[in-house]
Motif scaffolding. Structure first.
Motif, PDB file in Angstrom:
ATOM      1  N   THR A 179      85.458 -29.939  13.663  1.00  0.00           N
ATOM      2  CA  THR A 179      84.095 -30.130  13.158  1.00  0.00           C
ATOM      3  C   THR A 179      83.071 -29.688  14.192  1.00  0.00           C
ATOM      4  N   TYR A 180      83.320 -30.014  15.449  1.00  0.00           N
ATOM      5  CA  TYR A 180      82.418 -29.650  16.547  1.00  0.00           C
ATOM      6  C   TYR A 180      82.316 -28.135  16.695  1.00  0.00           C
ATOM      7  N   LEU A 181      83.458 -27.463  16.700  1.00  0.00           N
ATOM      8  CA  LEU A 181      83.462 -26.010  16.883  1.00  0.00           C
ATOM      9  C   LEU A 181      82.804 -25.292  15.715  1.00  0.00           C
ATOM     10  N   GLN A 182      83.022 -25.813  14.529  1.00  0.00           N
ATOM     11  CA  GLN A 182      82.482 -25.156  13.340  1.00  0.00           C
ATOM     12  C   GLN A 182      80.991 -25.446  13.151  1.00  0.00           C
ATOM     13  N   GLY A 183      80.605 -26.710  13.306  1.00  0.00           N
ATOM     14  CA  GLY A 183      79.239 -27.085  13.017  1.00  0.00           C
ATOM     15  C   GLY A 183      78.282 -26.912  14.178  1.00  0.00           C
ATOM     16  N   THR A 184      78.776 -27.098  15.396  1.00  0.00           N
ATOM     17  CA  THR A 184      77.899 -27.062  16.569  1.00  0.00           C
ATOM     18  C   THR A 184      77.974 -25.733  17.309  1.00  0.00           C
ATOM     19  N   ILE A 185      79.183 -25.240  17.527  1.00  0.00           N
ATOM     20  CA  ILE A 185      79.362 -23.987  18.263  1.00  0.00           C
ATOM     21  C   ILE A 185      79.206 -22.779  17.354  1.00  0.00           C
ATOM     22  N   GLY A 186      79.450 -22.964  16.043  1.00  0.00           N
ATOM     23  CA  GLY A 186      79.273 -21.873  15.092  1.00  0.00           C
ATOM     24  C   GLY A 186      80.502 -21.030  14.843  1.00  0.00           C
ATOM     25  N   MET A 187      81.707 -21.557  15.135  1.00  0.00           N
ATOM     26  CA  MET A 187      82.941 -20.822  14.869  1.00  0.00           C
ATOM     27  C   MET A 187      83.234 -20.806  13.380  1.00  0.00           C
ATOM     28  N   THR A 188      84.029 -19.848  12.960  1.00  0.00           N
ATOM     29  CA  THR A 188      84.517 -19.842  11.584  1.00  0.00           C
ATOM     30  C   THR A 188      85.528 -20.971  11.417  1.00  0.00           C
ATOM     31  N   GLU A 189      85.766 -21.347  10.177  1.00  0.00           N
ATOM     32  CA  GLU A 189      86.709 -22.444   9.930  1.00  0.00           C
ATOM     33  C   GLU A 189      88.115 -22.080  10.404  1.00  0.00           C
ATOM     34  N   ASP A 190      88.531 -20.824  10.206  1.00  0.00           N
ATOM     35  CA  ASP A 190      89.847 -20.381  10.662  1.00  0.00           C
ATOM     36  C   ASP A 190      90.007 -20.586  12.158  1.00  0.00           C
ATOM     37  N   ASP A 191      89.029 -20.084  12.934  1.00  0.00           N
ATOM     38  CA  ASP A 191      89.111 -20.192  14.384  1.00  0.00           C
ATOM     39  C   ASP A 191      89.044 -21.646  14.843  1.00  0.00           C
ATOM     40  N   ALA A 192      88.210 -22.438  14.176  1.00  0.00           N
ATOM     41  CA  ALA A 192      88.064 -23.846  14.564  1.00  0.00           C
ATOM     42  C   ALA A 192      89.360 -24.619  14.362  1.00  0.00           C
ATOM     43  N   LEU A 193      90.175 -24.215  13.403  1.00  0.00           N
ATOM     44  CA  LEU A 193      91.467 -24.856  13.181  1.00  0.00           C
ATOM     45  C   LEU A 193      92.549 -24.307  14.100  1.00  0.00           C
ATOM     46  N   LEU A 194      92.431 -23.048  14.515  1.00  0.00           N
ATOM     47  CA  LEU A 194      93.419 -22.460  15.421  1.00  0.00           C
ATOM     48  C   LEU A 194      93.385 -23.095  16.802  1.00  0.00           C
ATOM     49  N   VAL A 195      92.199 -23.455  17.262  1.00  0.00           N
ATOM     50  CA  VAL A 195      92.053 -23.988  18.622  1.00  0.00           C
ATOM     51  C   VAL A 195      92.932 -25.217  18.842  1.00  0.00           C
ATOM     52  N   PRO A 196      92.811 -26.287  18.038  1.00  0.00           N
ATOM     53  CA  PRO A 196      93.681 -27.445  18.265  1.00  0.00           C
ATOM     54  C   PRO A 196      95.135 -27.198  17.907  1.00  0.00           C
ATOM     55  N   PHE A 197      95.402 -26.256  17.000  1.00  0.00           N
ATOM     56  CA  PHE A 197      96.790 -25.994  16.596  1.00  0.00           C
ATOM     57  C   PHE A 197      97.625 -25.552  17.796  1.00  0.00           C
ATOM     58  N   PHE A 198      97.151 -24.567  18.542  1.00  0.00           N
ATOM     59  CA  PHE A 198      97.906 -24.088  19.706  1.00  0.00           C
ATOM     60  C   PHE A 198      97.933 -25.135  20.815  1.00  0.00           C
ATOM     61  N   GLY A 199      96.795 -25.821  21.008  1.00  0.00           N
ATOM     62  CA  GLY A 199      96.743 -26.834  22.060  1.00  0.00           C
ATOM     63  C   GLY A 199      97.677 -27.993  21.796  1.00  0.00           C
ATOM     64  N   GLN A 200      97.760 -28.432  20.543  1.00  0.00           N
ATOM     65  CA  GLN A 200      98.631 -29.559  20.208  1.00  0.00           C
ATOM     66  C   GLN A 200     100.101 -29.207  20.361  1.00  0.00           C
ATOM     67  N   ILE A 201     100.475 -27.973  20.071  1.00  0.00           N
ATOM     68  CA  ILE A 201     101.865 -27.563  20.265  1.00  0.00           C
ATOM     69  C   ILE A 201     102.219 -27.613  21.745  1.00  0.00           C
ATOM     70  N   ALA A 202     101.310 -27.146  22.602  1.00  0.00           N
ATOM     71  CA  ALA A 202     101.544 -27.209  24.049  1.00  0.00           C
ATOM     72  C   ALA A 202     101.686 -28.659  24.508  1.00  0.00           C
ATOM     73  N   MET A 203     100.848 -29.541  23.995  1.00  0.00           N
ATOM     74  CA  MET A 203     100.929 -30.952  24.345  1.00  0.00           C
ATOM     75  C   MET A 203     102.240 -31.560  23.869  1.00  0.00           C
ATOM     76  N   LEU A 204     102.602 -31.255  22.634  1.00  0.00           N
ATOM     77  CA  LEU A 204     103.810 -31.820  22.040  1.00  0.00           C
ATOM     78  C   LEU A 204     105.042 -31.490  22.875  1.00  0.00           C
ATOM     79  N   LEU A 205     105.120 -30.255  23.367  1.00  0.00           N
ATOM     80  CA  LEU A 205     106.292 -29.814  24.127  1.00  0.00           C
ATOM     81  C   LEU A 205     106.394 -30.470  25.499  1.00  0.00           C
ATOM     82  N   THR A 206     105.258 -30.912  26.049  1.00  0.00           N
ATOM     83  CA  THR A 206     105.283 -31.475  27.407  1.00  0.00           C
ATOM     84  C   THR A 206     105.414 -32.998  27.426  1.00  0.00           C
TER      85      THR A 206
END
Length: 455
Positions: free
Chosen positions: A270-297
């Motif tokens: 919500t922050y990336l899309q509404g405040t930073i102005g990212m597209t919805e696709d990009d705003a969802l990609l950011v946590p997707f990759f980060g959460q996978i990295a977190m999950l593995l560690t």
């Protein structure tokens, strides 16, 4: 499955231990799948269930916060009940309530169809979800901790948070698929509902796994001594006086834990899309990759805590986040690559806290009040400071025009976390058996007496 529970956690057969881990983790996955889907579908839920206007997203985030305001009531109900009738019975009930309320969110008619009844029903279902979640997390953490071997509690306990991030990432992944395959009108009309229907089969699987498990060896041992039902009532009344230190310490740790958790994991799209102005696709990609990295560690950090202790992990994580959060949020505002890197850095620095929750929190209380102590302390702090984080951040940004408020909010929470971690009693390798607070001199003396009695 064994017909009897062993007398100590170290005697649990690997197959039973692995089933206990799965039974605990799947409930957490269902809970966080719901939170993830709600967070990632916020704008579409707002367009469907609320009247048009600038405040629709804010009031949808209020629905997110409402479930957390109810969690302490759930903790007050489920916690003492779990210490009285057992962990597994409560966990079987909470997972069905959570999955059922999540499913029903997807069935709410639109605002155009039933008017203000739509957001009212949404808020009521979020309250039911929060009530059930009030017993879910404390119970699952207690269940996991009491099954795990004392010297590997951090490693096995980390898989509860693997379940957390798995549920969140599943919600993220489904949201990404829907965003790529449906247009805005389709998402607003019916597409946002699809992820909520997935909760039903997940809940049924979780209930089946939990119903097949025996209660924890630690609880059964206390139950055999008839120290659960009669004593819990008296001890529960003294929870805020006799166990003041662990309650306050837990409260401070949870403030740091969940302000970072809900600001980073739930609010970021919500922050990336509404405040930073990212597209919805990009705003969802950011946590997707980060959460996978977190999950593995997470298992790595859990195993590390079994070697160096829980307290050093918390102190390091809070201090590192205080240093890194503001620079990373400035990087997050640059472009997609910067946002992915910033999210991943904050997430990985946060993992030493996340990975050790199940090993840290249940070990702060004796068995007779463990479920109640964790459920109440955890949920009160979460409801006040955690679940409200997305709506508070949104309001602060709107009022001040400063996009850095999520970073400031997390830094303040981590300062509180450092203070709390300083007073944390180290319980690495300590037994959770007995009636004293683990890690204290009284508990160690009790363990020596128990060992002498058992020969």
């Amino acid at each position: 499955m064994a017909s009897q529970s062993p007398t100590t956690t170290d005697e649990v057969e690997p197959s039973i231990l692995h089933r206990a881990i799965g039974a605990s983790a799947i409930g957490n996955a269902v809970e966080w799948f719901d939170y993830g889907v709600y967070a990632y579908m916020t704008t579409h839920i707002a367009s469907s269930l609320f009247p048009e206007g600038d405040n629709a997203v804010f009031f949808t985030l209020v629905g997110f916060a409402i479930s957390f305001l109810i969690r302490p009531i759930g903790g007050l109900f489920w916690g003492p009940l779990g210490d009285k009738i057992g962990r597994k019975r409560v966990l079987a009930m909470t997972i069905i309530l959570m999955a059922g309320s999540t499913l029903c969110v997807g069935l709410i008619p639109s605002y155009e169809t039933i008017g203000w009844a739509a957001p009212v029903i949404l808020y009521l279902l979020r309250m039911l979800q929060g009530f059930s979640a009030g017993g879910e997390y404390g119970g699952a953490a207690t269940f996991m901790a009491e099954y795990a071997p004392d010297k590997k509690r951090g490693f096995y306990g980390s898989f509860l948070e693997v379940g957390t991030l798995t549920g969140f990432t599943m919600g993220n992944g489904i949201a990404l698929i829907l965003v790529h395959t449906l247009n805005d009108n389709q998402l607003g009309d019916w597409g946002w509902r699809i992820p909520f229907f997935v909760a039903a089969p997940l809940g049924l699987i979780g209930m089946y796994l939990r119903s097949r498990m025996e209660d924890t060896p630690v609880f059964k041992e206390l139950e055999e001594k008839q120290e659960t039902e009669e004593q819990v009532k008296g001890v529960f009344k003294d929870l805020l006086t006799k166990y003041t230190r662990p309650i306050l310490t837990l409260f401070g740790l949870v403030i740091a834990l969940n302000v970072v958790n809900y600001t980073l994991l739930s609010y970021t799209p919500t922050y990336l899309q509404g405040t930073i102005g990212m597209t919805e696709d990009d705003a969802l990609l950011v946590p997707f990759f980060g959460q996978i990295a977190m999950l593995l560690t997470l298992p790595f950090f859990g195993r590390l805590s079994d070697k160096i202790g829980r307290r050093p992990m918390w102190l390091f994580s809070c201090l590192a986040l205080i240093i890194a959060i503001i620079p990373m949020y400035k990087l997050m505002a640059t472009n997609l690559t910067g946002a992915i890197i910033a999210f991943a850095v904050i997430g990985l620095l946060y993992c030493p806290q996340l990975a050790t929750i199940s090993a840290t929190f249940p070990a702060m209380f004796p068995t007779i009040v463990r479920f109640a102590g964790v459920a109440i302390g955890y949920n009160v702090a979460t409801s006040v400071f955690g679940g409200s984080a997305p709506s508070i951040n949104e309001w602060l940004i709107d009022e001040t025009g400063d996009n850095m408020w999520p970073a400031y909010y997390m830094v303040g929470a981590c300062v509180i976390g450092i203070i709390a971690a300083w007073f944390l009693i180290e319980t690495k390798g300590e037994s959770l058996r007995g009636t004293e607070v683990p890690g204290t001199p009284e508990a160690k003396e009790e363990q020596r007496q128990l060992a002498a009695e058992n020969g």
